[in-house]
Scaffold this active site. Structure first.
Site, PDB file in Angstrom:
ATOM      1  N   CYS A  51      73.614   4.819 124.585  1.00 50.91           N
ATOM      2  CA  CYS A  51      72.763   4.664 125.727  1.00 50.91           C
ATOM      3  C   CYS A  51      71.611   5.219 125.250  1.00 50.91           C
ATOM      4  CB  CYS A  51      73.327   5.792 126.833  1.00 50.91           C
ATOM      5  SG  CYS A  51      74.788   5.581 127.304  1.00 50.91           S
ATOM      6  N   GLN A  52      70.417   4.376 125.509  1.00 53.17           N
ATOM      7  CA  GLN A  52      69.058   4.827 125.232  1.00 53.17           C
ATOM      8  C   GLN A  52      68.449   6.172 126.096  1.00 53.17           C
ATOM      9  OE1 GLN A  52      65.255   3.196 126.850  1.00 53.17           O
ATOM     10  NE2 GLN A  52      65.102   2.210 124.836  1.00 53.17           N
TER      11      GLN A  52
END
Lengths: 136, 406
Positions: A51-52
């Site tokens: 996930c960013q």
């Protein structure tokens, strides 16, 4: 804690909005219903990879039902977590694995969130939850 | 030559398209630039008119493909003012160019030799040298930056010792836009130690006049796709006398002279460092992009970019709740920022809904983000075809995002 909306609630609500702004305002508003994890609960081993933004997931089991606590430092991801948990919260492993998340997001007209592997990493979260369910 | 941004934009077909039902405002140029029609035409022309392998065909198509492929090398030579075409090595991009150098370096370095880099490196210009150090027992030293994102030149100088063998730094920072005084830095290295100097030109090539002879460096690396060319093609320029002794890294066809079952001898530069069938179309496309770029009034382009950046930074400094990350005096094309109470990823998403493309995150520079005390930023990166109206539209879109998210 207020009960989070069901998938049917969400499908009905989102169908009501015409433009992107209303739809994402709704998702942002949903994010406010998701309980915030404390700093103690936001441990690195609970971070979902891929996930960013940072996403933390805690899984518990009570009488054969899986219960999830999830949080993110990004508001839209928190809102999307509400959409995901609507499908998975307090369900059995079998129910979780049977649920078609892609079809659900397609119905919500939010499929880009679930098909894009990088970016907000929703697919990683769904993958992590399914993995937890398959091991439960 | 006069400069009209609308005439320029008309040459880039994608700039007239829409995303999410809105006109595209493309502000992610440090990631990759858009492509002029003339470059796209060169790619199509190669595949439709003379697709063949290069350098060895006994037929007309191969001769023509080779001619275009080698002409592209000459175009790059002219762009960066190299002296010999043997010094221009095709790679997949900057990253592969750096890996080519690191691979050879790891064989040349000895234990306790030293490599110097800066705190503002992209991962590609850091991890490669970490690996070379790991393989050789050399030491990696990191020169500090100040809080505005400028190199601390005194600290840089203090890093240079008789043990320094290799120094690498970016022409410009991808995350902050900081423009480094690469000519002065190279001179400083050369006057203090017997070390090779590599300039990571990924963010310099489209924004600066690159003259490798004037810089005085030993290597300059860049990617074609950040210079209006195709992806998958890049350049390592190296000084001939350095490259001539550089160890081969990939072996195979194209790069050999003689092969027997038990041993081989290597071919001449540049082919010795270009194993296998090269990215022929990519090189030709890049050549076309470079030719196109050199035909423009580049002084006017630079001035236009500088004015846009100055305008964006001014609006940014006046925008309530915005913190600019990276405020070096000398910058190219990048405005990195945070908005109070919002996550960069959320900002990027709401901007995208409004047709505005930016990048958010750590920009492949995690140590730099940590040094600056931020988890990541939102990054607007400008190019020659962006307009004042687009910068205005960016801030309108940011205001909307701020209203929705806070």
């Amino acid at each position: 804690m207020a009960k989070l909306p069901s998938t049917t609630d969400i499908i009905d609500d989102l169908a009501f909005f015409d433009d992107w702004e209303e739809r994402y305002q709704y998702i942002i508003d949903l994010s406010k219903q998701l309980p915030v994890l404390s700093d103690e609960e936001r441990t690195d081993d609970r971070l979902v990879k891929g996930c960013q933004s940072s996403v933390w997931l805690i899984t518990g089991i009570d009488q054969g039902k899986l219960h999830f606590s999830a949080d993110s430092d990004a508001i839209i991801v928190r809102g999307l977590l509400v959409l995901v948990l609507a499908a998975y919260q307090d369900k059995s492993a079998q129910e979780i694995l049977a649920f078609d998340m892609d079809a659900y997001f397609k119905e919500l007209d939010l499929e880009r969130h679930i098909t894009v592997t990088r970016g907000n990493g929703l697919r990683s979260i769904v993958g992590k939850i399914r993995q937890e369910a398959s091991q439960a | 030559m006069s400069f009209d941004v609308q005439t320029l934009r008309a040459q880039f077909p994608i700039l007239g398209t829409q995303v999410n039902g809105k006109p595209l405002i493309y502000l992610d140029n440090a990631a990759t630039t858009q492509k002029p029609q003339v470059m796209i035409d060169a790619l199509v022309a190669f595949y439709t008119q003379c697709n063949a392998n290069v350098h060895r065909g006994a037929h007309a198509l191969s001769d023509e493909a080779t001619r275009r492929f080698e002409n592209a090398r000459n175009s790059v030579l002219t762009l960066i003012n190299a002296t010999r075409r043997e010094e221009v090595i095709w790679t997949k991009g900057t990253t592969e160019a750096l890996n080519l150098v690191a691979n050879g370096l790891s064989k040349k370095l000895k234990k306790n030799d030293e490599i110097v880099v800066t705190e503002m490196e992209h991962h590609a210009n850091l991890v490669t040298w970490q690996q070379a150090c790991e393989a050789s027992g050399a030491l990696l030293k990191v020169a500090r930056i100040n809080d505005s994102g400028e190199l601390d030149i005194d600290d840089f100088q203090s890093m240079l010792t008789e043990r320094t063998r290799f120094v690498a730094f970016p022409h410009a920072s991808n995350a902050l836009g900081t423009l480094n005084p690469v000519t002065a830095m190279t001179a400083m290295v050369k006057s203090h130690c017997d070390a090779l100097v590599l300039v990571d030109g990924a963010q310099g090539i489209a924004h600066c006049d690159v003259d490798v002879q004037a810089i005085g460096c030993d290597f300059y690396a860049f990617s074609g796709h950040k210079l209006f060319g195709p992806t998958g093609i890049g350049v390592l320029w190296g000084r001939y006398d350095v490259l001539d002794t550089w160890p081969v890294w990939q072996t195979g066809g194209e790069m050999i002279s003689t092969v027997e079952y038990q041993q081989s001898t290597w071919g001449e530069l540049p082919y010795r460092l270009e194993a296998g069938t090269p990215n022929i179309a990519g090189a030709i496309g890049l050549g076309a992009a470079v030719d196109w770029f050199m035909q423009q009034d580049r002084i006017a382009l630079r001035q236009h970019e500088d004015e846009l950046l100055k305008y964006a930074m001014e609006l940014g400094s006046e925008f309530s709740g915005m913190t600019l990350v990276g405020t070096a005096r000398e910058k190219v094309g990048v405005m990195s920022f945070l908005v109070d109470g919002t996550h960069p990823g959320d900002l990027g998403f709401i901007l995208d809904q409004q047709g505005v493309a930016i990048r958010t995150g750590d920009h492949c520079a995690q140590p730099l983000m940590k040094r600056l005390g931020v988890g990541g930023t939102a990054r607007v990166s400008l190019s020659i075809y962006n307009t004042v109206d687009e910068v205005d539209a960016l801030f309108v879109a940011l205001k909307k995002a701020q209203q929705m998210l806070t």
